[in-house]
Design an enzyme around this catalytic site. Sequence first.
Site, PDB file in Angstrom:
ATOM      1  N   GLU B  65       0.805  -1.218   0.000  1.00 18.05           N
ATOM      2  CA  GLU B  65       0.000   0.000   0.000  1.00 18.05           C
ATOM      3  C   GLU B  65       0.837   1.266   0.000  1.00 18.05           C
ATOM      4  O   GLU B  65       0.486   2.250  -0.660  1.00 18.05           O
ATOM      5  CB  GLU B  65      -0.964  -0.019   1.186  1.00 18.05           C
ATOM      6  N   HIS B 134     -11.355  -5.429   8.838  1.00 14.66           N
ATOM      7  CA  HIS B 134     -12.169  -5.199   7.644  1.00 14.66           C
ATOM      8  C   HIS B 134     -13.335  -4.253   7.891  1.00 14.66           C
ATOM      9  O   HIS B 134     -14.212  -4.135   7.039  1.00 14.66           O
ATOM     10  CB  HIS B 134     -12.704  -6.529   7.097  1.00 14.66           C
TER      11      HIS B 134
END
Lengths: 334, 334, 380, 380
Positions: B65, B134
């Site tokens: 990322e 999540h």
Amino acid sequence: MTTVAAKPATMAQALQRAMRDAMAEDPTVHVMGEDVGTLGGVFRVTDGLAKEFGEDRCTDTPLAEAGILGTAVGMAMYGLRPVVEMQFDAFAYPAFEQLISHVARMRNRTRGAMPLPLVVRVPYGGGIGGVEHHSDSSEAYYMATPGLHVVTPATVADAYGLLRAAIASDDPVVFLEPKRLYWSKSDWSPDTPAQVEPIGRAVVRRTGRSATLITYGPSVPVCLEAAEAARAEGWDLEVVDLRSLVPFDDETVCASVRRTGRAVVVHEANGFAGPGAEIAARVTERCFHHLEAPVLRVAGFDIPYPPPMLERHHLPGVDRILDAVARLQWEAES
Amino acid sequence: MTTVAAKPATMAQALQRAMRDAMAEDPTVHVMGEDVGTLGGVFRVTDGLAKEFGEDRCTDTPLAEAGILGTAVGMAMYGLRPVVEMQFDAFAYPAFEQLISHVARMRNRTRGAMPLPLVVRVPYGGGIGGVEHHSDSSEAYYMATPGLHVVTPATVADAYGLLRAAIASDDPVVFLEPKRLYWSKSDWSPDTPAQVEPIGRAVVRRTGRSATLITYGPSVPVCLEAAEAARAEGWDLEVVDLRSLVPFDDETVCASVRRTGRAVVVHEANGFAGPGAEIAARVTERCFHHLEAPVLRVAGFDIPYPPPMLERHHLPGVDRILDAVARLQWEAES
Amino acid sequence: MTVQELPGAASYRPTPPPAWKPRTDPAPLLPDPEPYRVLGTDAAAGFAPALLRRLYTELVRGRRYNAQATALTKQGRLAVYPSSTGQEACEVAAALVLEDRDWLFPSYRDTLAAVARGLDPVEALTLLRGDWHTGYDPREHRIAPLCTPLATQLPHAVGLAHAARLKGDDVVALAMVGDGGTSEGDFHEALNFAAVWQAPVVFLVQNNGFAISVPLAKQTAAPSLAHKAVGYGMPGRLVDGNDAAAVHQVLSEAVARARRGGGPTLVEAVTYRIDAHTNADDATRYRGDSEVETWRHHDPIQLLERELTSRDLIDEDGIRQAADEAEAMAARLRERMNADAELNPMDLFGHVFAEQTAQLREQAAQLRAELAAEAEGDVR
Amino acid sequence: MTVQELPGAASYRPTPPPAWKPRTDPAPLLPDPEPYRVLGTDAAAGFAPALLRRLYTELVRGRRYNAQATALTKQGRLAVYPSSTGQEACEVAAALVLEDRDWLFPSYRDTLAAVARGLDPVEALTLLRGDWHTGYDPREHRIAPLCTPLATQLPHAVGLAHAARLKGDDVVALAMVGDGGTSEGDFHEALNFAAVWQAPVVFLVQNNGFAISVPLAKQTAAPSLAHKAVGYGMPGRLVDGNDAAAVHQVLSEAVARARRGGGPTLVEAVTYRIDAHTNADDATRYRGDSEVETWRHHDPIQLLERELTSRDLIDEDGIRQAADEAEAMAARLRERMNADAELNPMDLFGHVFAEQTAQLREQAAQLRAELAAEAEGDVR
Ligand SMILES: Cc1ncc(C[n+]2csc(CCOP(=O)(O)OP(=O)(O)O)c2C)c(N)n1
Ligand SMILES: Cc1ncc(C[n+]2csc(CCOP(=O)(O)OP(=O)(O)O)c2C)c(N)n1
Ligand SMILES: [Mg+2]
Ligand SMILES: [Mg+2]
């Protein structure tokens, strides 16, 4: 006590002494970070520790903050108590994922089976003429992360006492060290009987009746100065030093605000979504009917930290604090 | 328009359409991230873009990322408009240093010479039964970082309109997509004339006289539901959808609160030092003498996001919102 | 200071750059060009039949476990399951090469490794069930929590191994990661720390060809993932990840090396994910059936079964017995997972800190009151 | 699914792992075991005398620039200065190998590279003076802002080079980083992206032996930093960083390779930081004088001067002229830096966003009022 200067000691020395005492008492305490060993840290806060306890106890790591914090997590999993130094506030950012996704959550993830007793020491704040990335006040990020304690001393004695408590804590503590107070002195000395300050208790640094300045870390001396200056204007200001942003000491803060009826929160961090937002919101929730005026905030502007030549315009100073105090709707009272 | 379903479209489809239209109009728009190409993203938001525009315009990156955002910075430096997808909220954390130290600051660092027009799309929030990492609501981190715009749609039409505006913006935008609204439908369809929604304007989703619910993203439908339920209790609630957390639309919000005299901020993110802290603090600063009660907050608890089987206890629901409304000191009024 | 004033200028004589002493000979660090294999080669003869049979039983159980867990997602008994079907040789070998005192650091896909190490399968599946984040005491089992943020567990393994060594404990950590995970900065930092500290840790990369939909060619241009070892100064080993005996041998050697103070090793096991990424994934979007089919012909169980049968180390009965045992395990698992998990909502506040803060006590009280009201409502 | 039911079981035949095709031959990626050298070797003859003289002039200027900048810190005219004394060959070569259209990505230590590329030294020193964060328009000079967070500029270089290639522009990016910076995750991620994308980028690691106080041996256990290239599938080159001709040649080759679509290269230049980390650092805390002394005997300027004089490419006059030019540059710099920087506090609000938000307008108004009050106070 060869490495500690004669009294009075600086905050940097008090922090060093806290680690030294903790390491001497508890062989599981390990200090690690960039340049903490041979050099003693760029601020010399770990000076002498590698020499006294060996490089395995005070370790110069490779230059990789996520790796430093990530390996510290593993060490804590095995029962050690790592004390990690981040070299500057902005250089803790590479370690955010480890901090947010693991350090803050491991105890909760394992329903208490695997606590992570580790301390992340972060020199923070401005006022030292540091170039970009060397003066951030990043406490809002840490406060917004459940599972972390966030602690910051404003006095030399607290630097010692709170760091001892942080190292002794079974929870991860982000320990924010106000850079520009590193060389501040007080009557604390290494000969002072070792006093551990419990985490989570604010302290009233100056009592007053007109209004409460709620502050912490590098802004505490500024607020005390403002309170002195305010006397000339006829205001008797109380100054609360939070010392711990998480857990937050609602009791001490609200007791003061209920008494004075007015409050200003002061910090260097950007105002928008900064620590003062939470403080103002919760004080208002809890003291609404005692408030003569909205809780105001004097904070850094909502801009990236300025270059050294402009930082004085950004940092909350005495005048800006007094301006805010003046806006506390004094007419409304009479 | 082969890839877009017949009306009504879902939010995921509207987002896809926004990128598709932007890419068709402007060859400098590039979409990149993990699995965004061949797969069309784990939420299928980029479905079909690689096929239509080629892999150079919609690129499956390596799994890193910081690297994704860091290379996007370089691409923007060369004049492209990268639209980066972070796969889930918590997986944006590795990119924080790039975001805080570069994305948010490059324009300021260069006194405007090098703006970074890039969008970071972050699916956020809970309610989808996601396992740990999540379901985070990480907006407080972004809000506390000067230099970023922070935008989040609550409706299908806004998903289209705000994402178009974000891509067109010359400033970096963190675009927060409420995961559990991805499949929400409305009367918006791909045939709706393309409407760009300017960034920075809140909207009143429901007018009311008793109190204002200030909210955004996934909590907007919940607040609308709560407002319906409140009618039975005799409360006529106004619901303000912020849409943009930065810049903040003080005007719309304060106009509503001044009218109703009471407000509750509602969001999924943790309460402590969460977005609601800033909102409550600034509304109080600006509307103090219009307030009959302190601005209250209904937020996620100050805990790491719970496992799926417990998340309903954490998320602000209708009952908890109504409880807060009930605590708005209604007696005080009479 | 001008050039002329440069100190030492008078006595100047050019020398080789003084700091340049090659630290390590790179040659022994380089992996072999082909993945190491045992089954079907002469090397197999050197393996204890009991070990091969043990591996076989575990592979069969593992395959059955994967199938059962996937089935449980369809029945709504698991929130999600990332299957390791096709990768059982890696999962099982990783578990078997460790001593009881050693530590395993699984990634989110590696419940099977945890189960093969002896963890109760229900405890292993707690997270994926939607129940609490971790279903077991990591210290009791010496299994770190299944790690979802990719590669972040690798520095943990290094730190733990390092701490054990500092304490003088004879403990090795084995950390598992996927091919995709090697692209993360944490992979790099962990391997570097491990090599600098000579920590007793073994890194097992399961290169299963994909990171969700992204094939290896978009993930790296390296000759192999094992070649990354050289850049850290540790040996890289390349092994056929579907050859249970080969994986077992390579990992055993790496563990032994770590244990005797020889430092870390990076092992790349070349394997393949036969199932979709998880039950929620549609693999047909990014790969063709024929590729999957090719890999089915290089199946870890059948490779081993062939070795065992061809050398008469197992017969029809033995094969059936392994299958039956696996079936029984699956039946038990199915049954136990059919019972609803029991969670206490108040646990939400119980473990954020060692001691609840005043704020969390307030919030816990709020939830307690809500639950009480809800219960009352139920009664009414 | 039991083993017996495995699809394809009937037609089972073990094959090599199907995904296993070595992607790249690792041999050509490996750096030579010794740093490449030109000066004092036969290779020097192949160098254009003009280039060698140009390098010499720049090195002399560079050395003088470093000395002057360090002096300015003592006079309070610079907030801080990280000197590149001893590393001038790398700084200068990095600047000289690039075309005008190419981009340079300097780290915080590399003001000299920016100056050698033609940037006004005062603009280059703006940041270190305590003036605004960046003193020049990066796009005008194709020099990214001097980057303080280590290694974070590397992915920028990759992205920019990739973008240029996508646009069909013939642009190469050269990114500079220190030995310490190679430990950061961003280094890893940048190199990996560069190799996967075959981006036209050159990574120059100046291995100057230290990251502040931390010596290379605590930073890595790798045979060399150049060996890290193999793990990304790009060539690694090792060069004597004090040999300006060698650095120039190796970088030129890497730039040419990138330009013709051959992808990225990792270059490790072995050098030494003669001065302390910055003016604020006390280097005696972590290294001995004798080490520094040894390196003074492998000085980049003297290496080149010796080559030039021994081959009669420069005479006393030429040497004096270079020194005089450097001295004049230093005098100009000193003089210009003696004037106070003029900053506008209102700039604080001018460039946070393209358009000022309402909140920033409010805050700007507050500061404006404060400044007015201050000015009034001054008048009184
Ligand atoms: C830091 C981080 N980024 C993204 C994800 C989302 N994610 C989950 S699995 C996966 C692919 C992992 O691929 P690989 O490492 O090869 O392991 P495999 O799934 O093949 O076992 C991704 C991108 C994640 N879990 N963590
Ligand atoms: C991410 C980050 N961490 C820490 C620092 C603080 N810091 C500044 S220079 C330096 C040492 C850099 O060493 P190296 O990469 O070898 O470059 P050199 O200073 O030798 O040129 C450190 C730790 C930083 N600037 N950025
Ligand atoms: Mg994989
Ligand atoms: Mg260095």
